[in-house]
Write an enzyme that holds these catalytic residues in place. Structure first.
Site, PDB file in Angstrom:
ATOM      1  N   THR A   1      -8.390   6.818  -2.801  1.00  0.00           N
ATOM      2  CA  THR A   1      -9.737   6.332  -3.109  1.00  0.00           C
ATOM      3  C   THR A   1     -10.755   7.453  -2.907  1.00  0.00           C
ATOM      4  O   THR A   1     -11.833   7.414  -3.493  1.00  0.00           O
ATOM      5  CB  THR A   1     -10.128   5.134  -2.224  1.00  0.00           C
ATOM      6  OG1 THR A   1      -9.845   5.454  -0.861  1.00  0.00           O
ATOM      7  CG2 THR A   1      -9.368   3.885  -2.629  1.00  0.00           C
TER       8      THR A   1
ATOM      9  N   LYS B   1      -8.904  14.150   3.847  1.00  0.00           N
ATOM     10  CA  LYS B   1      -8.080  12.945   3.868  1.00  0.00           C
ATOM     11  C   LYS B   1      -7.209  13.062   5.105  1.00  0.00           C
ATOM     12  O   LYS B   1      -7.186  14.123   5.741  1.00  0.00           O
ATOM     13  CB  LYS B   1      -7.216  12.830   2.603  1.00  0.00           C
ATOM     14  CG  LYS B   1      -6.503  14.129   2.220  1.00  0.00           C
ATOM     15  CD  LYS B   1      -5.713  14.010   0.932  1.00  0.00           C
ATOM     16  CE  LYS B   1      -6.560  14.048  -0.321  1.00  0.00           C
ATOM     17  NZ  LYS B   1      -6.530  12.825  -1.097  1.00  0.00           N
ATOM     18  N   ARG B   2      -6.462  12.004   5.455  1.00  0.00           N
ATOM     19  CA  ARG B   2      -5.527  12.126   6.566  1.00  0.00           C
ATOM     20  C   ARG B   2      -4.595  13.311   6.315  1.00  0.00           C
ATOM     21  O   ARG B   2      -4.242  13.601   5.167  1.00  0.00           O
ATOM     22  CB  ARG B   2      -4.712  10.834   6.706  1.00  0.00           C
ATOM     23  CG  ARG B   2      -5.516   9.689   7.277  1.00  0.00           C
ATOM     24  CD  ARG B   2      -6.051  10.001   8.653  1.00  0.00           C
ATOM     25  NE  ARG B   2      -4.977  10.095   9.621  1.00  0.00           N
ATOM     26  CZ  ARG B   2      -4.736   9.189  10.569  1.00  0.00           C
ATOM     27  NH1 ARG B   2      -5.515   8.131  10.693  1.00  0.00           N
ATOM     28  NH2 ARG B   2      -3.739   9.362  11.409  1.00  0.00           N
TER      29      ARG B   2
ATOM     30  N   HIS C   1       0.787  -1.233   0.000  1.00  0.00           N
ATOM     31  CA  HIS C   1       0.000   0.000   0.000  1.00  0.00           C
ATOM     32  C   HIS C   1       0.814   1.274   0.000  1.00  0.00           C
ATOM     33  O   HIS C   1       0.251   2.367  -0.025  1.00  0.00           O
ATOM     34  CB  HIS C   1      -0.940   0.038   1.208  1.00  0.00           C
ATOM     35  CG  HIS C   1      -2.133  -0.829   1.051  1.00  0.00           C
ATOM     36  ND1 HIS C   1      -3.306  -0.386   0.499  1.00  0.00           N
ATOM     37  CD2 HIS C   1      -2.334  -2.125   1.348  1.00  0.00           C
ATOM     38  CE1 HIS C   1      -4.185  -1.363   0.479  1.00  0.00           C
ATOM     39  NE2 HIS C   1      -3.614  -2.442   0.987  1.00  0.00           N
TER      40      HIS C   1
ATOM     41  N   LYS D   1     -14.422   8.549  -5.017  1.00  0.00           N
ATOM     42  CA  LYS D   1     -15.745   8.874  -4.458  1.00  0.00           C
ATOM     43  C   LYS D   1     -16.226  10.210  -5.006  1.00  0.00           C
ATOM     44  O   LYS D   1     -17.401  10.371  -5.348  1.00  0.00           O
ATOM     45  CB  LYS D   1     -15.666   8.943  -2.924  1.00  0.00           C
ATOM     46  CG  LYS D   1     -15.208   7.661  -2.252  1.00  0.00           C
ATOM     47  CD  LYS D   1     -14.824   7.913  -0.788  1.00  0.00           C
ATOM     48  CE  LYS D   1     -13.975   6.778  -0.238  1.00  0.00           C
ATOM     49  NZ  LYS D   1     -13.323   7.135   1.048  1.00  0.00           N
TER      50      LYS D   1
ATOM     51  N   LYS E   1       0.583  14.530   1.286  1.00  0.00           N
ATOM     52  CA  LYS E   1      -0.699  14.854   0.658  1.00  0.00           C
ATOM     53  C   LYS E   1      -0.831  16.353   0.377  1.00  0.00           C
ATOM     54  O   LYS E   1      -1.737  16.800  -0.316  1.00  0.00           O
ATOM     55  CB  LYS E   1      -1.844  14.359   1.534  1.00  0.00           C
ATOM     56  CG  LYS E   1      -1.940  12.827   1.595  1.00  0.00           C
ATOM     57  CD  LYS E   1      -3.029  12.368   2.574  1.00  0.00           C
ATOM     58  CE  LYS E   1      -3.149  10.864   2.689  1.00  0.00           C
ATOM     59  NZ  LYS E   1      -4.002  10.259   1.627  1.00  0.00           N
TER      60      LYS E   1
HETATM   61  C1  PLP Z   1     -12.075   7.378   1.337  1.00  0.00           C
HETATM   62  C2  PLP Z   1     -11.611   7.702   2.698  1.00  0.00           C
HETATM   63  C3  PLP Z   1     -10.255   7.856   2.958  1.00  0.00           C
HETATM   64  C4  PLP Z   1      -9.189   7.785   1.878  1.00  0.00           C
HETATM   65  O1  PLP Z   1      -9.049   9.062   1.318  1.00  0.00           O
HETATM   66  P1  PLP Z   1      -7.795   9.453   0.395  1.00  0.00           P
HETATM   67  O2  PLP Z   1      -8.169  10.798  -0.119  1.00  0.00           O
HETATM   68  O3  PLP Z   1      -7.726   8.431  -0.683  1.00  0.00           O
HETATM   69  O4  PLP Z   1      -6.606   9.482   1.272  1.00  0.00           O
HETATM   70  C5  PLP Z   1      -9.855   8.158   4.248  1.00  0.00           C
HETATM   71  N1  PLP Z   1     -10.752   8.294   5.239  1.00  0.00           N
HETATM   72  C6  PLP Z   1     -12.074   8.162   5.020  1.00  0.00           C
HETATM   73  C7  PLP Z   1     -13.020   8.357   6.156  1.00  0.00           C
HETATM   74  C8  PLP Z   1     -12.549   7.872   3.758  1.00  0.00           C
HETATM   75  O5  PLP Z   1     -13.870   7.724   3.557  1.00  0.00           O
END
Ligand code: PLP
Length: 828
Positions: free
Chosen positions: A670, A562-563, A371, A674, A568
């Protein structure tokens, strides 16, 4: 009694009713009889529990049938091993997949309650950090929806991901006691408890035939107690299992270890066992090397493998000849990779197989998903710790390594540097076990999670392994489940899609392609926009309620959630916000397209820079939102406690999705998928799955900026931030504003560490290098926003092209290339 269709024989249970009145009477039964609610109308919490129990009954019905079918078919099964499952809420998903949404709404109406209110009382199951844990949850949904016999194995943490509060602009972590009101979706399975060994030593003995065997003795044992959560497929009568392990003490009191009279201390020591499943480690993309974490990893691997082996032995006895044909263990990163030596141990020490037979089975059943390429996230455990905690496992790891290195030496005689690079044991300084090497050596398949990521795995991180075993390596670009992330998160869009292109997209997201021609249809664009307005109004209410920030009506919603991590580059976005503010202050307000900029995300509690970035964003928001000059032009908000249920609302409302990581650092992402599904446009770098998103929608419908991965790596060692400052006057002004203390008037110096990294030639994330191209691309996005016709057109085209990012596609690929499972077909 739960409501059932009338039966002639009262002892035969006919199927549970799937209509509103059955659901209503069952819910009342649980409310008044089981929960003992007093009033005619129960509390929201009680109603939630009662409705959950009614739904769970319907899941259990299908669960048993699925299990029976799996046992009858005797086919191959996959077990998805993951330290994280970021499930979020379960009720909505159960309603959607069972097709009971309307019935439940009607049932609750009779209780004078709104379904949405009841659903919102459910706490998120936050048993994960971010992308990796959410991927595991999306995969389970897709496996069940495709009818694949896949079981998830994880840990039932008492405390999931911490709850984030923002006080004075800073992150404060609060424990997440998500189980405090009980969790109605799980069933405890005490009869399937397992014993897990720790400590002790490895012993050799001779059996009656004079053969030598190893055994792990003088161990301190911990019990693993399973709790099962049903995972329903989408309207296909399949219900799979997520089995989560809780640690408990054995009841064997080793009083000998304590002084006479130390009975209470002996009992208290039992608490230690329970600590293993107490809390999720809140680190994303970084390891922290704590002993308790290694205990969690082994605990999961051992409990899960023992569980699978017990079922095999119950049918086949000690004959493991066909075991590998029937089992695959998918390792979600290296976290569960103790499974490799543990399966060897179980096969040899517990079931009497010789090394070669055990290795053949192990190396044909394990499959590893990588990952991350970030070196700080690659797990390495001190040999010393392994020796103490898991002595028998270490012995097996050494043997695996010895045999592996012999093979390498045969194939590349005399290349000692190669042996050192490939070894499972790192020998520079303190000896360490490289978990990624253990996973690669022990697996028949190694996959990355997006095309670029897999390419970099093969060419860089695992280049030597790739040369040795090219056939092991494969790509599986991530996906997200369209049930939760489109149908559930965006009911207004769901209705519009079905009206426009029919219902086929619900079973095959590729059918969204049929939307594309309607991008040219003005009437459809109007309806598309109307849906987006509903979602934006819903999110604006939430933002106001949670933060007091009034979003500007009609403004572009520009989102980065995101985190919080330096790679990032939330900082790049923050600098751009400062730039927009600066433009407004210097009198260009009328040229600045109105924007609401939304941030959310958690920082690992020990990650100083990430926490300081949160503080900076909040301070910027505070200045911008309280400056009269920004009225109607710019609002900035940091929404606390980012989690799955928040993302459901955010992704449905976002116009511009920020995917701006330093190229080569984000394995896939991911969140980007979305947003795209729900019609957001992406501004992003050529990183992770962004590349595939851009390919799918067409480069003219994607805001691309920044260095690519190759340029980033070429620039390393030769990066001069001051060059970018001198070349861009706007950037100079942004840095001057920061430097002047404009955003930290009464907090002198707090942003010095941030400015220091930005100006540092060793900044690995090269934030300033990409500022100018980011700023210009943001101007293009802003210009496009002013042409709403064109924006809506691109929004529709993005959604129409998002079918490939369904996790159903991803799972089909896992199955075709790695698992080879036969789908179950259930009849209602
Ligand atoms: C989809 C999702 C992530 C992943 O987000 P990235 O932008 O791909 O880092 C992290 N936390 C939650 C709660 C999510 O729904």
């Amino acid at each position: 009694m739960p409501a059932r269709r009338p039966a002639k024989n009262a002892c035969v249970l006919p199927p549970l009713g799937m209509d509103a009145s059955s659901l209503c009477s069952d819910t009342r039964h649980y409310l008044f009889h089981t929960l003992g609610a007093e009033e005619e109308t129960g509390s929201k919490k009680d109603l939630y529990t009662a409705l959950s129990m009614s739904l769970r009954d319907r899941l259990v019905e299908r669960w048993k049938k699925t299990h029976k079918k799996v046992m009858e078919e005797k086919g191959k099964r996959t077990f998805y091993l993951s330290l994280e499952f970021l499930l979020g809420r379960t009720m909505g998903n159960a309603l959607l997949n069972l097709g009971l949404e309307e019935a439940a709404g009607a049932a609750l109406e009779q209780e004078h309650r709104q379904l949405t209110d009841i659903i919102e009382t459910e706490p998120d199951a936050g048993l994960g950090n971010g992308g990796l844990g959410r991927l595991a949850a999306c995969f389970l949904d897709s496996c069940a929806s495709l009818g694949l016999p896949v079981t998830g194995y994880g840990i039932r943490y008492s405390y999931g991901m911490f709850r984030q509060e923002i006080r004075a602009g800073e992150q404060v972590e609060e424990p997440d006691h998500w189980l405090k009101n009980g969790y109605p979706w799980e069933l405890k399975r005490p009869e399937r408890v397992r014993h897990i060994h720790f400590f002790g030593r490895s012993d050799v003995y001779k059996d009656a035939q004079g053969k030598l065997h190893h055994r792990w003795v003088d161990t301190h044992d911990v019990l693993a107690v399973p709790y099962d959560i049903p995972i329903p497929g989408y309207r296909n009568e399949v219900v799979n299992t997520l089995r989560l392990w809780r640690a408990a003490s054995t009841d064997i009191f080793d009083l000998g270890e304590f002084n006479a009279g130390a009975y209470p201390e002996a009992v208290a020591a039992k608490n230690n066992a329970e600590h293993i499943s107490m809390v999720l480690y809140p680190n994303d993309s970084s390891e922290n090397g704590k002993e308790l974490r290694l205990r969690q990893q082994y605990f999961l691997a051992s409990a899960s493998l023992q569980d699978v082996m017990a079922d095999w032995v119950a049918v086949h006895g000690e004959n493991f000849t066909h075991f590998a044909e029937h089992h695959c263990f998918q390792l979600n990163d290296t976290h569960p990779s103790c499974a490799v030596p543990e399966l060897m141990r179980l096969l040899m020490d517990e079931h009497g197989l010789d090394w070669d037979s055990a290795w053949k089975i192990t190396s044909h059943t394990m499959a590893y998903t990588n990952h991350t390429l970030l070196p700080e996230a690659l797990e390495r455990w001190p040999v010393r710790l392994f020796r103490q905690l898991l002595p028998r496992l270490l012995e097996i790891i050494f043997e695996i390594n010895g045999r592996f290195l012999q093979e390498v030496a045969r194939r590349a005689p005399g290349d000692n540097a190669l042996l050192q690079r490939l070894s499972i044991i790192e020998e520079n300084g303190e000896q360490m076990v490289r978990m990624a090497h253990l996973a690669v050596v022990g697996s028949f398949s190694v996959n990355g999670v997006a095309a670029l990521h897999t390419e970099l795995l093969c060419d860089e991180l695992f280049a030597d392994f790739h040369k040795l075993w090219p056939q092991k390596f494969n790509n599986k670009t991530n996906g997200v489940t369209p049930r939760r992330w489109l149908q559930w998160a965006n009911p207004a869009l769901r209705e519009l899609l079905t009206e426009q292109i029919g219902p086929d997209w619900k079973n095959d997201l590729d059918h969204l392609k049929a939307l594309a021609p309607f991008a040219e249809d003005a009437t459809f664009r109007k309806r598309w926009d109307a849906v987006r307005q509903i979602n934006k109004a819903r999110l604006a209410r939430l933002v106001l309620e949670q933060t007091g920030v009034h979003f500007i009506p009609g403004a572009m919603l520009d989102t980065q959630v995101k985190r919080i991590h330096e790679y990032k580059r939330q900082l790049l976005n923050a600098l751009h916000v400062i730039h927009l503010y600066d433009r407004i202050k210097r009198g260009e307000g009328s040229e600045v397209t109105p924007r609401n900029v939304l941030f959310a995300g958690k920082a690992a509690p020990g990650y100083f820079m990430a926490k300081r970035i949160i503080k900076l964003i909040n301070n910027i928001a505070n200045v911008v939102n309280h400056d009269a000059d920004t009225a109607g032009r710019l609002r900035v908000c940091f929404l606390p406690d980012y989690r799955v249920s928040l993302m459901e609302q955010i992704c449905a409302a976002t116009d511009l999705s920020e995917q701006i990581s330093t190229a080569g650092k984000e394995a896939s992402g991911t969140g980007n998928m979305k947003f795209m599904m729900n019609g957001a446009l992406t501004i992003g770098t050529l990183d992770g799955a962004n590349i595939e998103i851009r390919d799918a929608v067409g480069p003219e419908h994607f805001f691309l900026f920044g260095l690519n991965a190759q340029e980033v790596s070429q620039l390393r060692g030769n990066y001069h931030p001051e060059v970018y400052l001198q070349a861009d006057h706007d950037l100079q002004r942004v840095m001057d504003l920061l430097h002047s203390g404009y955003f930290n008037a009464f907090e002198p110096g707090i942003f010095d560490p941030i400015m220091h990294t930005l100006n540092n030639p060793h900044d690995p994330w090269m934030v300033l290098a990409d500022f100018t191209s980011y700023k210009l691309k943001q101007q293009e996005a802003a210009a496009l926003w002013r042409d709403q016709t064109e924006w809506q057109r691109l929004s529709i085209l993005n959604s129409a092209a998002s079918g490939v990012f369904s996790s159903d596609r991803t799972i089909r690929e896992y199955n075709a290339d790695i698992w080879h499972l036969k789908p179950l077909v259930m009849t209602p």
